[in-house]
Design a protein around this motif. Structure first.
Motif, short mmCIF file in Angstrom:
data_model
loop_
_atom_site.label_atom_id
_atom_site.label_comp_id
_atom_site.label_asym_id
_atom_site.label_seq_id
_atom_site.Cartn_x
_atom_site.Cartn_y
_atom_site.Cartn_z
N LEU A 1 19.99 -27.78 0.56
CA LEU A 1 20.44 -26.45 0.18
C LEU A 1 19.98 -26.17 -1.24
CD1 LEU A 1 24.12 -26.45 1.54
CD2 LEU A 1 22.02 -25.69 2.70
N LEU A 2 19.37 -24.98 -1.42
CA LEU A 2 18.89 -24.54 -2.72
C LEU A 2 19.77 -23.40 -3.22
CD1 LEU A 2 16.56 -24.85 -4.85
CD2 LEU A 2 15.43 -22.98 -3.63
N GLY A 3 20.37 -23.61 -4.42
CA GLY A 3 21.27 -22.61 -4.95
C GLY A 3 20.53 -21.43 -5.55
N ILE A 4 21.33 -20.38 -5.90
CA ILE A 4 20.76 -19.18 -6.49
C ILE A 4 20.08 -19.47 -7.82
CG2 ILE A 4 22.89 -18.56 -7.72
CD1 ILE A 4 20.36 -16.16 -6.01
N ASP A 5 20.51 -20.59 -8.48
CA ASP A 5 19.91 -20.96 -9.78
C ASP A 5 18.62 -21.74 -9.62
OD1 ASP A 5 20.95 -23.27 -8.76
OD2 ASP A 5 22.05 -23.85 -10.58
N LEU B 1 10.96 -14.78 -0.23
CA LEU B 1 12.07 -15.05 0.69
C LEU B 1 13.40 -14.64 0.07
CD1 LEU B 1 12.88 -16.53 3.43
CD2 LEU B 1 13.39 -18.48 1.96
N MET B 2 13.61 -14.95 -1.17
CA MET B 2 14.89 -14.72 -1.82
C MET B 2 15.15 -13.24 -2.05
SD MET B 2 15.04 -17.98 -4.44
CE MET B 2 16.78 -17.81 -4.80
N GLN B 3 14.15 -12.41 -1.90
CA GLN B 3 14.33 -10.96 -2.04
C GLN B 3 14.70 -10.31 -0.71
OE1 GLN B 3 10.65 -9.57 -3.70
NE2 GLN B 3 11.06 -10.50 -5.74
N GLN B 4 14.69 -11.12 0.38
CA GLN B 4 14.96 -10.58 1.71
C GLN B 4 16.04 -11.43 2.38
OE1 GLN B 4 11.34 -9.38 3.97
NE2 GLN B 4 10.21 -10.31 2.22
N PRO B 5 17.31 -11.07 2.22
CA PRO B 5 18.40 -11.84 2.83
C PRO B 5 18.22 -11.96 4.34
CG PRO B 5 19.26 -10.25 1.25
CD PRO B 5 17.80 -9.93 1.42
N GLY B 6 18.51 -13.16 4.84
CA GLY B 6 18.41 -13.42 6.26
C GLY B 6 17.03 -13.76 6.74
N ILE C 1 12.65 -22.43 6.35
CA ILE C 1 13.44 -22.01 5.19
C ILE C 1 14.17 -20.70 5.54
CG2 ILE C 1 13.39 -21.57 2.72
CD1 ILE C 1 10.58 -22.84 2.69
N SER C 2 15.50 -20.71 5.38
CA SER C 2 16.33 -19.54 5.73
C SER C 2 17.07 -19.06 4.48
CB SER C 2 17.35 -19.91 6.81
OG SER C 2 16.69 -20.44 7.94
N ASN C 3 16.98 -17.74 4.21
CA ASN C 3 17.69 -17.15 3.08
C ASN C 3 19.10 -16.81 3.53
OD1 ASN C 3 18.72 -15.73 0.96
ND2 ASN C 3 17.02 -14.30 0.75
N LEU C 4 20.06 -17.70 3.24
CA LEU C 4 21.46 -17.49 3.60
C LEU C 4 22.31 -17.35 2.35
CD1 LEU C 4 21.83 -20.07 6.54
CD2 LEU C 4 21.25 -17.63 6.64
N LEU C 5 21.73 -16.80 1.31
CA LEU C 5 22.46 -16.63 0.05
C LEU C 5 23.64 -15.68 0.23
CD1 LEU C 5 19.45 -16.39 -2.44
CD2 LEU C 5 21.19 -18.18 -2.39
N ALA C 6 23.47 -14.74 1.12
CA ALA C 6 24.53 -13.74 1.31
C ALA C 6 25.56 -14.18 2.34
CB ALA C 6 23.91 -12.40 1.72
N GLY D 1 30.30 -18.95 2.86
CA GLY D 1 30.42 -20.37 3.19
C GLY D 1 29.13 -21.14 3.02
N VAL D 2 28.02 -20.42 2.89
CA VAL D 2 26.71 -21.08 2.70
C VAL D 2 26.20 -20.78 1.32
CG1 VAL D 2 24.36 -21.37 3.55
CG2 VAL D 2 26.22 -20.90 5.17
N ASN D 3 25.90 -19.51 1.09
CA ASN D 3 25.46 -19.04 -0.23
C ASN D 3 24.32 -19.88 -0.78
OD1 ASN D 3 28.86 -18.77 -0.46
ND2 ASN D 3 27.61 -16.91 -0.54
N ALA D 4 23.35 -20.14 0.03
CA ALA D 4 22.21 -20.99 -0.41
C ALA D 4 21.01 -20.68 0.46
CB ALA D 4 22.58 -22.45 -0.31
N VAL D 5 19.87 -21.13 -0.01
CA VAL D 5 18.64 -21.12 0.80
C VAL D 5 18.61 -22.45 1.54
CG1 VAL D 5 16.14 -21.05 0.79
CG2 VAL D 5 17.43 -19.61 -0.80
N VAL D 6 18.55 -22.41 2.86
CA VAL D 6 18.64 -23.63 3.68
C VAL D 6 17.24 -24.07 4.09
CG1 VAL D 6 19.59 -24.65 5.76
CG2 VAL D 6 20.89 -22.89 4.52
N PHE D 7 16.95 -25.36 3.82
CA PHE D 7 15.68 -25.97 4.20
C PHE D 7 15.94 -26.94 5.34
CE2 PHE D 7 14.91 -24.51 -0.01
CZ PHE D 7 13.53 -24.35 -0.17
N ASN D 8 15.40 -26.65 6.54
CA ASN D 8 15.40 -27.60 7.66
C ASN D 8 13.96 -28.12 7.78
OD1 ASN D 8 18.14 -27.30 9.26
ND2 ASN D 8 17.55 -25.26 8.56
#
Length: 635
Positions: free
Chosen positions: A21-25, A70-75, A98-103, A106-113
């Motif tokens: 998981l990659l945080g907003i920072d 990716l981070m500019q386009q939620p989901g 890579i999924s942008n689930l920042l929004a 309970g996740v609030n992160a970019v998910v890397f599978n």
């Protein structure tokens, strides 16, 4: 209550795929156990780290650009392939979804599978390289390569090598069969090829004759294999022109036959071994030299012939051959019967790793060389002995001349002293001599006695003293003298006397021997001003055959200052001394020399500065004693 975030993390913790998981920072907030195992990291290595630190520099711009978008386009979900660094430093290819689930609550992160695709990438690369190599090989190989349909034998494609070997161009053969262009010189060879392909799917190294476009016939080596192209069976054939090679082989065979005759008749042993040292061939001389027959040697290794340290000696010999130095070496080999064989080996390391060598028996040569060395040594020893004897003779003649002159003067001087002594004694016996005159006369008498002693030393050196010889037991004499020395020498000088059980009787003048011993002891005392050890030994000297004793040695060894070797030849000369003025007349050793010579003896000296001095006096052993002498116990 389990929060939504805890539920999410519990799900990905047990997921089979690696997840981070990659945080907003922009830092890694979490890594699943699968991810940690995949790259060898601990959780503390990952948390809070920037993923750029683990991404290959060549892939980093592409990954960053993708993440920024990716981070500019939620989901949004993207799939990306790039290299990730393992903890051991290796780069592993991964396929990351890579999924942008920042929004997402309970996740609030970019998910890397992601999954490790290194093996697939390497396989694809290997396949591309293999196809490229095949293409290059097909086009550039000097061998003839042709592709034919299996069903009817029609040529589908040929390379430039085919044209170079056969003379036929691509246009000449495409769409035709080998039979149509009359390529096979012997149809039976073609039948062997077809039968092998039908039975095994391939044929290797079929030697056949082919007719070229110009009508010439060549020998060639052909290999073929059945392959599928778009599901249709074809044969891929590679043919190498070996006509020139065959001609060379024929010439080589004739040459080998000639050289085989030479090798078989050579007097030296000639061998050939493989890279492991196992014998491949050996000529009759080599077999006879070592005592083995050819069949036995061909079952042996070069190491088997060394006496000891075989592995080290073999490795050293191989290293010399590889370096190109010291190709001619001497070794001691072991014959079949275990006896040693001295040989000279010259070797050569062939290009294929085999070892070719020649062995020459040098036993007889070594015996001759040893005999020459021994002869040379004996000659040198004889010359040295002659030089030493000559030097001694010159020294003796010089000393004899000086002694004769000195003795003549001493004899006349003694006559004068006799007259002085007589008149002095007569004057002293006169009662009317005044006391003052008597004192002067006694001084004259005392100095006259000292002068007489001095004259006696000169007479001893000149061998002009009158000897009163008789059998003298040296053990008894030395025991008395040592007892006297221990009472008169300084306490810091230790005197040791030893002898083996034997008779030590010489025919000598006891008084002169005592004088000789006294002079040698005084010489040793003066050489040890700070004290030391004086060792006196009696030994027998055997005759040249090692039989009965012929002479006796009296050895005086001190631990004193020693004598400079440059002045050793002068120490027996009269009036020669190294002592300070007033401390010696320089006649002590000269007197010893004269006494020894007058008794038909010999005196030798060995000395080294700082290591002491040893005098060895040799007298003939008295054989015909008038009465039995005690056989002394060793001391």
């Amino acid at each position: 209550m389990i929060t939504e975030e805890q539920r999410f993390k519990k799900l990905i913790e047990h997921a089979p795929e690696a997840v981070t998981l990659l945080g907003i920072d922009g830092t890694l907030q979490y890594a699943s156990a699968s991810a940690l195992r995949m790259f060898g990291y601990e959780i503390e290595d990952i948390l809070g780290a920037n993923p750029a630190a683990f991404t290959h520099p060549d892939d980093l711009p592409r990954v960053i650009a993708c993440l920024v978008d990716l981070m500019q386009q939620p989901g949004k979900v993207v799939t990306l392939e790039y290299r990730f660094r393992h903890k051991d430093g290796r780069w592993r290819w991964i396929e990351s979804t890579i999924s942008n689930l920042l929004a997402e609550s309970g996740v609030n992160a970019v998910v890397f599978n992601f999954r490790d695709i290194t093996e697939r990438i390497e396989a694809e690369k290997a396949l591309r390289e293999s196809e490229e190599r095949f293409r290059l090989t097909f086009r550039t190989s000097p061998d003839a390569i042709n592709l034919n349909r299996l069903t009817d034998g029609l040529f589908v494609d040929v390379n430039e090598g085919f044209s170079q070997v056969t003379g036929y161009t691509r246009a000449d053969v495409i769409g035709k069969t080998s039979t149509e262009i009359n390529l096979w010189h012997d149809p039976a060879d073609r039948e062997k090829l077809v039968a092998g392909l039908l039975a095994n799917g391939q044929v290797n190294n079929l030697e056949a004759r082919f007719r070229l476009k110009n009508g010439n016939v060549i020998r060639a080596l052909m290999s073929a294999k059945v392959i599928l192209l778009d599901g249709i069976p074809h044969t891929l054939s590679v043919t190498r022109d070996i006509e020139h090679l065959k001609q060379v082989e024929d010439a080589l065979s004739r040459s080998e036959e000639r050289y085989r005759t030479l090798i078989e008749q050579a007097s030296d042993g000639i061998f050939l071994a493989n890279s492991e040292g196992n014998y491949i061939d050996v000529n009759p001389s080599g077999c006879a030299m070592l005592g083995y027959n050819r069949a036995e040697l061909l079952q042996m290794n070069m190491r088997d012939l060394f006496y000891s340290d075989a592995e080290e000696k073999y490795a050293a010999a191989l290293q010399r051959l590889q370096s190109g130095r010291d190709k001619l070496v001497e070794h001691k080999l072991k014959r079949k019967d275990g006896s040693p064989l001295l040989v000279e080996i010259s070797g050569k390391l062939l290009a294929d790793g085999r070892i070719q060598g020649m062995v020459r028996d040098i036993s007889e040569r070594k015996r001759v060389e040893e005999a020459l060395r021994e002869s040379h040594y004996q000659i040198e020893m004889t010359l040295n002995e002659l030089r030493r004897t000559q030097s001694q003779l010159v020294q003796q003649e010089r000393l004899a001349a000086v002694g004769q002159l000195a003795a003549g003067i001493a004899h006349d001087f003694n006559n004068i002293l006799g007259v002085i002594t007589l008149h002095t004694q007569m004057a002293l016996s006169t009662p009317a001599v005044p006391a003052s005159v008597r004192t002067r006369l006694e001084t004259v008498a005392q100095q006259t006695r000292l002068a007489a002693d001095l004259a006696q030393q000169v007479l001893d050196f000149g061998r002009r003293s009158v000897l009163h010889t008789s059998p003298v037991d040296l053990v008894t004499l030395m025991t008395e003298q040592v007892s006297l020395m221990q009472r008169t020498l300084p306490a810091q000088i230790n005197v040791q006397f030893s002898y083996a059980a034997a008779e030590y009787v010489v025919n000598a003048d006891t008084t002169r021997l005592q004088q000789m011993i006294t002079n040698l002891v005084i010489n040793a005392r003066d050489a040890m001003p700070e004290g030391g050890t004086l060792i006196i030994r009696l030994e027998h000297a055997l005759d040249r055959q090692g039989g009965s004793p012929q002479s006796v040695h009296m050895i005086f060894s001190d631990s004193g200052t020693g004598i400079d070797e440059t002045i050793l030849p002068q120490i027996f000369e009269p009036f020669f001394t190294t002592k300070e003025p007033g401390r010696g007349t320089g006649l002590g050793l000269a007197q010893v020399y004269g006494i020894v010579q007058q008794h038909h003896g010999r005196i030798d000296v060995k000395s080294k500065l700082g290591y002491g001095t040893m005098f060895e006096v040799t007298f003939p052993l008295y054989k015909d004693q008038l009465q039995p002498v005690a056989n002394h116990h060793p001391q």
